[in-house]
Scaffold this motif. Sequence first.
Motif, mmCIF file in Angstrom:
data_model
loop_
_atom_site.group_PDB
_atom_site.id
_atom_site.type_symbol
_atom_site.label_atom_id
_atom_site.label_comp_id
_atom_site.label_asym_id
_atom_site.label_seq_id
_atom_site.Cartn_x
_atom_site.Cartn_y
_atom_site.Cartn_z
ATOM 1 N N ARG A 40 0.835 -1.199 0.000
ATOM 2 C CA ARG A 40 0.000 0.000 0.000
ATOM 3 C C ARG A 40 0.873 1.254 0.000
ATOM 4 N NH1 ARG A 40 -4.198 -2.050 4.712
ATOM 5 N NH2 ARG A 40 -5.446 -3.401 3.370
ATOM 6 N N LYS A 41 1.925 1.217 0.808
ATOM 7 C CA LYS A 41 2.837 2.364 0.881
ATOM 8 C C LYS A 41 3.549 2.560 -0.455
ATOM 9 C CE LYS A 41 6.731 4.275 3.389
ATOM 10 N NZ LYS A 41 7.742 4.060 4.431
ATOM 11 N N GLU A 42 3.953 1.484 -1.087
ATOM 12 C CA GLU A 42 4.649 1.585 -2.364
ATOM 13 C C GLU A 42 3.737 2.163 -3.444
ATOM 14 O OE1 GLU A 42 7.671 -1.035 -5.150
ATOM 15 O OE2 GLU A 42 6.558 -2.036 -3.554
ATOM 16 N N VAL A 43 2.484 1.718 -3.491
ATOM 17 C CA VAL A 43 1.525 2.271 -4.451
ATOM 18 C C VAL A 43 1.307 3.755 -4.163
ATOM 19 C CG1 VAL A 43 -0.894 2.188 -5.211
ATOM 20 C CG2 VAL A 43 0.409 0.057 -4.961
ATOM 21 N N LEU A 44 1.182 4.101 -2.895
ATOM 22 C CA LEU A 44 1.027 5.501 -2.500
ATOM 23 C C LEU A 44 2.239 6.327 -2.944
ATOM 24 C CD1 LEU A 44 -0.742 7.492 -0.773
ATOM 25 C CD2 LEU A 44 0.836 6.970 1.083
ATOM 26 N N GLU A 45 3.438 5.803 -2.748
ATOM 27 C CA GLU A 45 4.656 6.509 -3.163
ATOM 28 C C GLU A 45 4.684 6.728 -4.672
ATOM 29 O OE1 GLU A 45 7.723 4.967 0.335
ATOM 30 O OE2 GLU A 45 7.478 3.766 -1.492
ATOM 31 N N PRO A 72 -2.813 -7.533 -11.120
ATOM 32 C CA PRO A 72 -3.829 -6.475 -11.012
ATOM 33 C C PRO A 72 -4.613 -6.469 -9.690
ATOM 34 C CG PRO A 72 -3.841 -7.373 -13.217
ATOM 35 C CD PRO A 72 -2.894 -8.231 -12.409
ATOM 36 N N PRO A 73 -5.067 -7.621 -9.175
ATOM 37 C CA PRO A 73 -5.833 -7.561 -7.926
ATOM 38 C C PRO A 73 -5.064 -6.937 -6.758
ATOM 39 C CG PRO A 73 -6.127 -9.694 -8.959
ATOM 40 C CD PRO A 73 -5.035 -8.991 -9.710
ATOM 41 N N ALA A 78 -4.817 -2.350 -3.044
ATOM 42 C CA ALA A 78 -4.089 -1.231 -2.441
ATOM 43 C C ALA A 78 -4.788 0.094 -2.756
ATOM 44 C CB ALA A 78 -2.643 -1.206 -2.935
ATOM 45 N N LEU A 79 -5.211 0.269 -4.007
ATOM 46 C CA LEU A 79 -5.928 1.493 -4.393
ATOM 47 C C LEU A 79 -7.232 1.629 -3.613
ATOM 48 C CD1 LEU A 79 -5.341 1.420 -8.254
ATOM 49 C CD2 LEU A 79 -4.389 3.083 -6.636
ATOM 50 N N ASP A 80 -7.970 0.532 -3.447
ATOM 51 C CA ASP A 80 -9.223 0.564 -2.685
ATOM 52 C C ASP A 80 -8.981 1.039 -1.257
ATOM 53 O OD1 ASP A 80 -10.726 -0.271 -4.854
ATOM 54 O OD2 ASP A 80 -10.829 -2.372 -4.199
ATOM 55 N N PHE A 81 -7.950 0.506 -0.615
ATOM 56 C CA PHE A 81 -7.614 0.916 0.750
ATOM 57 C C PHE A 81 -7.302 2.415 0.794
ATOM 58 C CE2 PHE A 81 -4.274 2.046 3.742
ATOM 59 C CZ PHE A 81 -4.837 1.677 4.955
ATOM 60 N N LEU A 82 -6.474 2.874 -0.128
ATOM 61 C CA LEU A 82 -6.071 4.277 -0.144
ATOM 62 C C LEU A 82 -7.252 5.205 -0.433
ATOM 63 C CD1 LEU A 82 -2.689 3.814 -2.050
ATOM 64 C CD2 LEU A 82 -2.988 4.243 0.410
ATOM 65 N N LEU A 83 -8.155 4.766 -1.323
ATOM 66 C CA LEU A 83 -9.366 5.544 -1.620
ATOM 67 C C LEU A 83 -10.315 5.585 -0.429
ATOM 68 C CD1 LEU A 83 -10.211 4.323 -5.228
ATOM 69 C CD2 LEU A 83 -9.794 6.701 -4.555
#
Length: 160
Positions: A40-45, A72-73, A78-83
């Motif tokens: 999640r942190k890496e996607v956020l970065e 993809p999943p 990770a995007l769902d969590f961040l959203l």
Amino acid sequence: MSDSTSGKTHVHHHHEGPAAFVAAVEHASEERGLRLTPLRKEVLELIAAAGKPVKAYDLLDQLRERHGNAAPPTVYRALDFLLENGFIHKLESINAFVSCHHPAEAHQVPFLICDICSSAQEVCDERVAELIEAQAKAFGFRPQAQTLEVHGVCKQCRKA
């Protein structure tokens, strides 16, 4: 930050950079008892470093370059969590993601999206959200989500 005379319009200039944004999200996650996993942190970065809206498959490509086996999943989770936690916004009209200028507070904001360079500017003006809420209430409508995206040409592209 500069305020209009009403005190409700905020124009934020964010010069802190991606690292400061990620640190703010880490802090907000700790305060809320959320688990910001390494993925999640890496996607956020990656979103923060992009500096403009980024599509999920572009994120997937970048993760595959680093790890080779990203699917993809995993990116979508990770995007769902961040959203869900208000750390990023999804720009529906271009199916892309941007970092949130205010990760510690829940809010709905309009975006100005440039059709030439794909930049997106978060407009921090609570009057817009209040107006939409008031109109919805007048119609007996209870909004569950609000996305306002205005397309056009940004100042830099107009100069070019």
